[in-house]
Design an enzyme around this catalytic site. Structure first.
Site, PDB file in Angstrom:
ATOM      1  N   HIS A   1     -10.485   1.223   2.000  1.00  0.00           N
ATOM      2  CA  HIS A   1     -10.263   2.269   3.015  1.00  0.00           C
ATOM      3  C   HIS A   1     -11.474   2.186   3.942  1.00  0.00           C
ATOM      4  O   HIS A   1     -12.553   2.649   3.599  1.00  0.00           O
ATOM      5  CB  HIS A   1     -10.136   3.664   2.391  1.00  0.00           C
ATOM      6  CG  HIS A   1      -9.916   4.728   3.432  1.00  0.00           C
ATOM      7  ND1 HIS A   1      -8.700   5.357   3.624  1.00  0.00           N
ATOM      8  CD2 HIS A   1     -10.738   5.227   4.385  1.00  0.00           C
ATOM      9  CE1 HIS A   1      -8.804   6.202   4.637  1.00  0.00           C
ATOM     10  NE2 HIS A   1     -10.024   6.146   5.115  1.00  0.00           N
TER      11      HIS A   1
ATOM     12  N   HIS B   1       0.863  -1.204   0.000  1.00  0.00           N
ATOM     13  CA  HIS B   1       0.000   0.000   0.000  1.00  0.00           C
ATOM     14  C   HIS B   1       0.886   1.236   0.000  1.00  0.00           C
ATOM     15  O   HIS B   1       1.460   1.595   1.037  1.00  0.00           O
ATOM     16  CB  HIS B   1      -0.905   0.006   1.235  1.00  0.00           C
ATOM     17  CG  HIS B   1      -1.861   1.169   1.290  1.00  0.00           C
ATOM     18  ND1 HIS B   1      -3.170   1.017   1.667  1.00  0.00           N
ATOM     19  CD2 HIS B   1      -1.712   2.501   1.039  1.00  0.00           C
ATOM     20  CE1 HIS B   1      -3.787   2.190   1.639  1.00  0.00           C
ATOM     21  NE2 HIS B   1      -2.916   3.116   1.262  1.00  0.00           N
TER      22      HIS B   1
ATOM     23  N   HIS C   1       2.679  14.695   1.337  1.00  0.00           N
ATOM     24  CA  HIS C   1       2.126  16.005   0.982  1.00  0.00           C
ATOM     25  C   HIS C   1       3.241  17.009   1.227  1.00  0.00           C
ATOM     26  O   HIS C   1       4.030  16.842   2.167  1.00  0.00           O
ATOM     27  CB  HIS C   1       0.924  16.352   1.870  1.00  0.00           C
ATOM     28  CG  HIS C   1      -0.263  15.455   1.678  1.00  0.00           C
ATOM     29  ND1 HIS C   1      -1.200  15.657   0.693  1.00  0.00           N
ATOM     30  CD2 HIS C   1      -0.644  14.332   2.340  1.00  0.00           C
ATOM     31  CE1 HIS C   1      -2.124  14.708   0.770  1.00  0.00           C
ATOM     32  NE2 HIS C   1      -1.811  13.882   1.755  1.00  0.00           N
TER      33      HIS C   1
ATOM     34  N   LEU D   1       2.380   7.041  -4.624  1.00  0.00           N
ATOM     35  CA  LEU D   1       3.560   7.611  -5.298  1.00  0.00           C
ATOM     36  C   LEU D   1       3.265   8.983  -5.885  1.00  0.00           C
ATOM     37  O   LEU D   1       4.185   9.677  -6.310  1.00  0.00           O
ATOM     38  CB  LEU D   1       4.055   6.660  -6.392  1.00  0.00           C
ATOM     39  CG  LEU D   1       4.487   5.270  -5.910  1.00  0.00           C
ATOM     40  CD1 LEU D   1       4.972   4.426  -7.087  1.00  0.00           C
ATOM     41  CD2 LEU D   1       5.569   5.358  -4.838  1.00  0.00           C
TER      42      LEU D   1
ATOM     43  N   LEU E   1      -5.007   9.450   7.845  1.00  0.00           N
ATOM     44  CA  LEU E   1      -6.289   8.758   7.949  1.00  0.00           C
ATOM     45  C   LEU E   1      -6.103   7.286   7.623  1.00  0.00           C
ATOM     46  O   LEU E   1      -5.344   6.976   6.701  1.00  0.00           O
ATOM     47  CB  LEU E   1      -7.308   9.390   6.990  1.00  0.00           C
ATOM     48  CG  LEU E   1      -7.769  10.790   7.430  1.00  0.00           C
ATOM     49  CD1 LEU E   1      -8.585  11.457   6.346  1.00  0.00           C
ATOM     50  CD2 LEU E   1      -8.556  10.724   8.740  1.00  0.00           C
TER      51      LEU E   1
ATOM     52  N   ASP F   1       1.421   2.757   3.490  1.00  0.00           N
ATOM     53  CA  ASP F   1       0.556   3.923   3.301  1.00  0.00           C
ATOM     54  C   ASP F   1       1.387   5.197   3.316  1.00  0.00           C
ATOM     55  O   ASP F   1       0.932   6.242   3.793  1.00  0.00           O
ATOM     56  CB  ASP F   1      -0.570   3.984   4.347  1.00  0.00           C
ATOM     57  CG  ASP F   1      -1.650   5.010   3.968  1.00  0.00           C
ATOM     58  OD1 ASP F   1      -1.746   5.366   2.784  1.00  0.00           O
ATOM     59  OD2 ASP F   1      -2.363   5.452   4.874  1.00  0.00           O
TER      60      ASP F   1
HETATM   61  N1  LIG Z   1      -3.540   7.893   4.578  1.00  0.00           N
HETATM   62  C1  LIG Z   1      -3.669   9.185   4.445  1.00  0.00           C
HETATM   63  O1  LIG Z   1      -3.752   9.901   5.451  1.00  0.00           O
HETATM   64  N2  LIG Z   1      -3.712   9.769   3.229  1.00  0.00           N
HETATM   65  C2  LIG Z   1      -3.705   9.114   1.947  1.00  0.00           C
HETATM   66  C3  LIG Z   1      -5.023   8.526   1.589  1.00  0.00           C
HETATM   67  C4  LIG Z   1      -5.371   7.249   2.317  1.00  0.00           C
HETATM   68  O2  LIG Z   1      -4.651   6.255   2.272  1.00  0.00           O
HETATM   69  O3  LIG Z   1      -6.432   7.184   2.952  1.00  0.00           O
HETATM   70  C5  LIG Z   1      -3.285  10.127   0.880  1.00  0.00           C
HETATM   71  O4  LIG Z   1      -3.409   9.821  -0.304  1.00  0.00           O
HETATM   72  O5  LIG Z   1      -2.817  11.230   1.244  1.00  0.00           O
HETATM   73 ZN   LIG Z   2      -3.330   5.121   1.542  1.00  0.00          ZN
HETATM   74 ZN   LIG Z   3      -6.806   5.099   2.906  1.00  0.00          ZN
END
Ligand SMILES: NC(=O)N[C@@H](CC(=O)O)C(=O)O
Ligand SMILES: [Zn+2]
Ligand SMILES: [Zn+2]
Length: 356
Positions: A148, A26, A263, A29, A231, A259
């Site tokens: 999710h 997971h 950002h 990118l 999240l 995950d």
């Molecule tokens: N995990 C996160 O907090 N953010 C993920 C989206 C996701 O996996 O839910 C994202 O794309 O920024």
């Molecule tokens: Zn994610």
């Molecule tokens: Zn997610």
């Protein structure tokens, strides 16, 4: 530290651990300018990665998956690396989309984002009942459904959204499609651990390293720390402990999914900061810290390199990597296209490193 045949200990400073090359089941990118950074980080030692499709616009069919795959490969990842593409489900996805995606040979799963649940999920699914043909097609071609798992109803507290999703959406889904392979992504609660353990072999879960390392106190005590905001949100420590036990238990239902979701620094350090933690620069090293703390280094290989491949019915990687216990400093920021991202452990030390 627990000893296994793979762990050699010269002295406490110099332990080494050799494991089958791990995969990340997971990861985000992103796209465009930042791909050169995210692809370099994720391919440093991971063999494969399940690449999340929540771009703008999202990756909703085989054609979009193929062009995203090509953009990733154009960044020349390490030869040992292969991106595994994922279809983003919307209310308009058809069974035909699933069959074409399967036929492409590039798409390995489809992702259910409840509309509005997380970053770039506005095109997500408003009601899973709209997708019965899609789930039936996925079940028949054995394509895993990645979930999710959070409800988005305003009345439901953000800390309860995973648990309520399991009770109101996931349990009925599993009952209706008893043979559908489902991965509950980035689980964050004891409720999710218990649900997955009790379910059949067709149900698995990914666990991030940040949910193993941290709980909501780390995010909120002594000041609000936006780089811990993700999240599903970090929960209380009893949930963190349940995740640590699940990951290190040796159960084949749990596997590595970072995950990693970068950002730009400015988008996180803001009056309305984005959700997502960047861990692709050092994921396996951080997981090694957790497994060592739990006296379970001998369980890291199953979690990181075997369980996920088996769940996806893919071959286990044939080569190995070696981790050495030698601390290194993580910089305050890392390049992220024309911008910067603040990685996990920024300005701090990580105890393990992968031998190049
Ligand atoms: N995990 C996160 O907090 N953010 C993920 C989206 C996701 O996996 O839910 C994202 O794309 O920024
Ligand atoms: Zn994610
Ligand atoms: Zn997610």
């Amino acid at each position: 530290m627990s000893q296994s045949k793979n762990i050699t200990t010269n002295n406490s400073e110099n332990s080494a651990l050799t494991i089958i090359r791990p995969d990340d089941w997971h990861v985000h990118l992103r796209d465009g300018e930042v791909l050169k950074n995210t692809v370099a980080d994720i391919s440093r030692y991971f063999g494969r990665a399940i690449v999340m499709p929540n771009l703008v616009p999202p990756v909703t069919d085989a054609k979009l998956a193929k062009s995203y795959y090509d953009r990733i490969m154009a960044e020349q990842p390490k030869a040992s690396f292969k991106p595994l593409m994922v279809l983003y489900l919307t209310d308009n996805t058809t069974a035909q989309d699933i069959l074409e995606a399967k036929k492409s040979g590039l798409v390995y799963a489809a992702k259910l984002y409840p509309a509005g649940a997380t970053t770039n999920s506005s095109s997500g699914v408003t009601n899973v009942n709209n997708l019965s043909d899609v789930f039936a097609a996925m079940q028949s071609v054995e394509m895993p459904l990645l979930v999710h798992g959070e409800v988005t109803t305003h009345e439901i507290d953000i800390f309860d959204r995973e648990q309520v999703f399991i009770e109101t959406v996931l349990q009925p889904l599993v009952a209706n499609y008893p043979n559908l392979k489902i991965v509950l992504e980035h689980i964050t609660t004891k409720n999710a651990v218990d649900f997955v353990k009790a379910a059949g072999d067709n149900i698995g879960a990914t666990i991030t390293v940040h949910h193993l390392l941290y709980n909501r106190n780390d995010m909120l005590v002594g000041g609000i720390r936006p780089h811990y905001f993700c999240l599903p949100i970090l929960k209380r420590n009893i949930h963190q402990q349940a995740l640590r036990e699940a990951a290190t238990s040796g159960s084949t239902k749990f596997f590595l999914g970072t995950d990693s979701a970068p950002h730009a620094q400015s988008a996180k350090e803001s009056s309305c900061g984005c959700a997502g933690v960047y861990s692709a620069h050092s994921a396996i090293e951080l997981y090694a810290e957790v497994f060592e703390q739990e006296n379970a280094l001998d369980k890291l290989e199953g979690f990181a390199s075997i369980n996920g491949a088996n769940f996806y019915q893919l071959p286990i990687n044939t080569d190995k990597i070696t981790l050495v216990k030698k601390s290194w400093s993580v910089p305050a920021t890392m390049s992220f296209g024309d911008d910067v991202v603040v990685p996990v452990r920024a300005n701090d030390e990580i105890l393990w490193q992968v031998q190049e």
